[in-house]
Design an enzyme around this catalytic site. Structure first.
Site, PDB file in Angstrom:
ATOM      1  N   ASP A 273       0.716  -1.179  -0.069  1.00  0.00           N
ATOM      2  CA  ASP A 273      -0.132  -0.076   0.085  1.00  0.00           C
ATOM      3  C   ASP A 273       1.010   1.269  -0.130  1.00  0.00           C
ATOM      4  O   ASP A 273       1.272   1.704   0.992  1.00  0.00           O
ATOM      5  CB  ASP A 273      -1.016  -0.055   1.157  1.00  0.00           C
ATOM      6  CG  ASP A 273      -1.723   1.069   1.240  1.00  0.00           C
ATOM      7  OD1 ASP A 273      -2.003   1.935   0.165  1.00  0.00           O
ATOM      8  OD2 ASP A 273      -2.400   1.513   2.402  1.00  0.00           O
TER       9      ASP A 273
ATOM     10  N   LYS B 182       1.436   7.796   0.732  1.00  0.00           N
ATOM     11  CA  LYS B 182       1.943   8.029   2.051  1.00  0.00           C
ATOM     12  C   LYS B 182       3.481   8.471   2.115  1.00  0.00           C
ATOM     13  O   LYS B 182       4.369   8.135   1.264  1.00  0.00           O
ATOM     14  CB  LYS B 182       2.159   6.563   2.712  1.00  0.00           C
ATOM     15  CG  LYS B 182       0.897   5.650   3.018  1.00  0.00           C
ATOM     16  CD  LYS B 182       1.089   4.217   3.528  1.00  0.00           C
ATOM     17  CE  LYS B 182      -0.352   3.416   3.368  1.00  0.00           C
ATOM     18  NZ  LYS B 182      -0.990   3.987   4.723  1.00  0.00           N
TER      19      LYS B 182
ATOM     20  N   ASP C  60       0.001  -5.303   4.730  1.00  0.00           N
ATOM     21  CA  ASP C  60      -1.478  -4.877   4.579  1.00  0.00           C
ATOM     22  C   ASP C  60      -2.122  -5.892   3.968  1.00  0.00           C
ATOM     23  O   ASP C  60      -3.310  -5.906   3.734  1.00  0.00           O
ATOM     24  CB  ASP C  60      -1.589  -3.697   3.928  1.00  0.00           C
ATOM     25  CG  ASP C  60      -2.759  -2.748   4.160  1.00  0.00           C
ATOM     26  OD1 ASP C  60      -3.347  -3.023   5.241  1.00  0.00           O
ATOM     27  OD2 ASP C  60      -3.191  -1.639   3.308  1.00  0.00           O
TER      28      ASP C  60
ATOM     29  N   ASP D  45      -5.863   6.455  -0.296  1.00  0.00           N
ATOM     30  CA  ASP D  45      -5.182   5.462   1.048  1.00  0.00           C
ATOM     31  C   ASP D  45      -6.160   4.837   1.736  1.00  0.00           C
ATOM     32  O   ASP D  45      -5.948   4.022   2.697  1.00  0.00           O
ATOM     33  CB  ASP D  45      -4.424   6.405   1.721  1.00  0.00           C
ATOM     34  CG  ASP D  45      -3.259   5.685   2.432  1.00  0.00           C
ATOM     35  OD1 ASP D  45      -3.065   4.461   2.114  1.00  0.00           O
ATOM     36  OD2 ASP D  45      -2.593   5.969   3.402  1.00  0.00           O
TER      37      ASP D  45
ATOM     38  N   GLU E 275      -8.211   2.356   0.635  1.00  0.00           N
ATOM     39  CA  GLU E 275      -8.143   1.364  -0.407  1.00  0.00           C
ATOM     40  C   GLU E 275      -8.725   0.183  -0.107  1.00  0.00           C
ATOM     41  O   GLU E 275      -9.676  -0.476  -0.777  1.00  0.00           O
ATOM     42  CB  GLU E 275      -7.013   1.107  -1.304  1.00  0.00           C
ATOM     43  CG  GLU E 275      -5.967   0.221  -0.662  1.00  0.00           C
ATOM     44  CD  GLU E 275      -5.326   0.482   0.576  1.00  0.00           C
ATOM     45  OE1 GLU E 275      -5.077  -0.359   1.438  1.00  0.00           O
ATOM     46  OE2 GLU E 275      -5.267   1.805   0.993  1.00  0.00           O
TER      47      GLU E 275
ATOM     48  N   ARG F 261     -11.277  -0.829   2.115  1.00  0.00           N
ATOM     49  CA  ARG F 261     -12.711  -1.065   2.144  1.00  0.00           C
ATOM     50  C   ARG F 261     -13.196  -1.119   0.666  1.00  0.00           C
ATOM     51  O   ARG F 261     -14.335  -1.675   0.474  1.00  0.00           O
ATOM     52  CB  ARG F 261     -13.173   0.284   2.898  1.00  0.00           C
ATOM     53  CG  ARG F 261     -13.070   1.586   2.134  1.00  0.00           C
ATOM     54  CD  ARG F 261     -13.374   2.649   3.062  1.00  0.00           C
ATOM     55  NE  ARG F 261     -12.124   2.715   4.083  1.00  0.00           N
ATOM     56  CZ  ARG F 261     -12.171   3.674   5.021  1.00  0.00           C
ATOM     57  NH1 ARG F 261     -13.218   4.484   4.977  1.00  0.00           N
ATOM     58  NH2 ARG F 261     -11.084   3.608   5.740  1.00  0.00           N
TER      59      ARG F 261
END
Length: 515
Positions: A268, A275, A286, A346, A348, A350
């Site tokens: 991620d 980030k 993640d 960010d 992502e 869900r």
């Protein structure tokens, strides 16, 4: 795959037989020296404590010529009578003891757990054994590089106090080791295609039905939100998304059905909402939700419990940046037909889960006694709220049925305690798209860790975006759904590179098999 075998040992005379079955140490996990029932062991321990005050207070090794391997390792259980302690005190003692046993050169230690006297400690011996597996696991990269080739690995652990439990514990340990490998491995070695391939190998000839979806046209048609997350990754073949479907069918009649969506964001970057400031480190972890679900399915494939059908979908995707990356403000229609405005790229996970849950919803409406779950390292907010604990956020159907409370009870007994978190009307207000152009807003544009109700409101989004909101308590066909945020519990120790735990695999398994 990494594995140390557990072996049931029913005859306590093995303690005193130095050549029997190759046992080469005795590990005693006990809350006190006075609790040792074997007279010879008690005398040895108490005599040693009279000479060395550390005995019974910290893990120690005693020279014991009459015992297996000629050595006795005593690892005390601290504060077990404290009102707020739980079974993890036995896990802590076992981990310290098994590490010491390994350091002494033991490769086949016997372990005896004392003080497992029911109540909150009913499964202390089992939890202690599983904790040894957690302590001994080594990263896949290190094993493949043969880093510890000169070191004799532990071959087996004899269990003197579990009562025919080795089969269950081995199956749980194998599942947890698969989950640790999948979660803890770096993003090139365990990219989305590599993760899928690892699953294919792990489930070969297991009886688990497995399907891997990799065709871009199919992914974009059936998993449009997931495909948006991975849009910039399609240009690189080794980073392209995958969906892994798994199904366990029991022999005989199906009495209950469990359906799992696992978040598998293999890396991620944050996407276009990049980030920064070092926040990208550790983001190869993640994928802990998908990893835990895969491990759970592996355990099921070994134990083959009757009466339950289990269906899982793992969404494997790299949230890459680039000219093809999806961006904030886009409106994307998900599998359930709901128009979603992207609030932050960010957030992502869900999006990945929403499409998976929508597919599982269609299966659940035709299933026997279904319960749906999503498992994900979803938010920093859950870590701010609960530290290293899993949070369970239920819909009204699950809460009315007591799903979370039953899961919490089993998880606590098996050393994976979790917190119940209430879903409220405020959470649905947060996902309203004020423009009216879309039906939902995926997230706000601030970090979840500084957002009020930052781990609860994603469950509201998942209900709406997956179509599960139409199956509430008053609906013709209500569906129980529980979201498990494991951002705090998926790893231990170092927040970036700590050892994966495979949580909440054991608690979920016990929840499924205990009626």
């Amino acid at each position: 795959m990494f594995q140390v075998d557990f072996i049931d040992v029913k005859d306590e005379q093995a303690i005193f037989d130095t050549g029997r079955d190759g046992w080469d140490a005795l590990l005693l996990v006990t809350p006190s020296l006075e609790a040792i029932p074997q007279q010879e062991l008690a005398q040895l321990a108490l005599h040693a404590a009279g000479v060395d005050k550390r005995v019974g207070k910290s893990a120690t090794v005693l020279f014991a010529p009459g015992l297996a391997g000629g050595k006795l390792i005593i690892s005390p259980v601290a504060n077990h009578q404290d009102d707020y302690e739980d079974v993890r005190v036995f896990a802590d003692a076992a981990r310290t003891g098994i590490a010491l046993a390994k350091d002494t050169g033991a490769v086949r230690p016997l372990m005896l757990v004392l003080g497992a006297d029911g109540g909150r400690y009913a499964f202390a011996a089992q939890v202690a054994a599983l904790a040894c597996g957690q302590e001994l696991w080594q990263p896949l990269e290190a094993r493949e590089a043969n880093v510890d080739a000169s070191e004799a690995p532990l071959q087996a652990i004899g269990l003197l106090s579990v009562n025919d439990g080795a089969g269950l514990l081995n199956a749980l340990a194998i599942g947890r080791n698969l989950a640790r490998d999948l979660c803890g491995t770096e993003p090139e070695r365990m990219s989305a295609p590599a993760f899928a391939d690892y699953c294919v190998n792990a489930f070969r000839d297991s009886g688990i039905a497995l399907e891997v979806i990799e065709d871009r046209d199919v992914l974009e048609r059936d998993y449009p939100l997931l495909s948006a997350v991975g849009r910039a990754s399609f240009a690189v073949s080794r980073h392209q998304p995958r969906v892994v479907k798994l199904e366990y069918l029991p022999e005989g009649e199906v009495e209950r059905t469990f359906l799992f969506a696992g978040k598998g964001v293999v890396y991620d970057t944050g996407g276009a909402d990049l980030k920064v400031g070092g926040a990208m480190a550790g983001m190869s972890r993640d994928k802990g939700g998908a990893a835990a679900v895969a491990g759970l399915m592996k355990t099921l494939s070994i134990l083959k419990p009757k009466g339950i059908r289990v269906v899982a979908e793992l969404g494997l995707v790299r949230n890459s940046i680039g000219s093809e990356a999806f961006v904030t403000d886009e409106i994307i229609t998900g599998h359930a037909g709901v128009r979603v405005r992207i609030g932050n790229t960010d957030a992502e996970g869900r999006l990945v889960l929403a499409d998976l849950l929508s597919h599982l919803r269609l299966k659940a409406v035709a299933a026997v006694q279904p319960e749906l779950f999503s498992v994900a390292t979803l938010t920093g907010h859950v870590v701010r709220c609960y530290g290293g604990y899993t949070a369970a956020v239920e819909n009204s159907v699950a809460r009315n049925a007591g799903v979370g409370s039953r899961l919490q009870e089993q998880a606590a007994l098996w050393g994976e305690p979790l917190e119940l978190s209430m879903l409220r009307r405020d959470d649905f207000a947060k996902i309203r798209d004020v423009s009216g152009a879309a039906e939902l807003l995926s997230s706000n544009n601030a970090p979840s860790s500084v957002t009020a109700r930052g781990h609860q409101y994603p469950a509201a989004f998942l209900l709406k975006a997956s179509g599960l909101a139409a199956h509430g308590a008053a609906a013709p066909q209500p569906l129980a759904y529980t979201h498990l945020d494991i951002a705090g519990s998926a790893t231990e120790g170092d927040p970036l590179y700590g050892k994966p735990t495979a949580a909440p695999l054991v608690g979920l398994f016990q929840h499924m098999v205990i009626k």
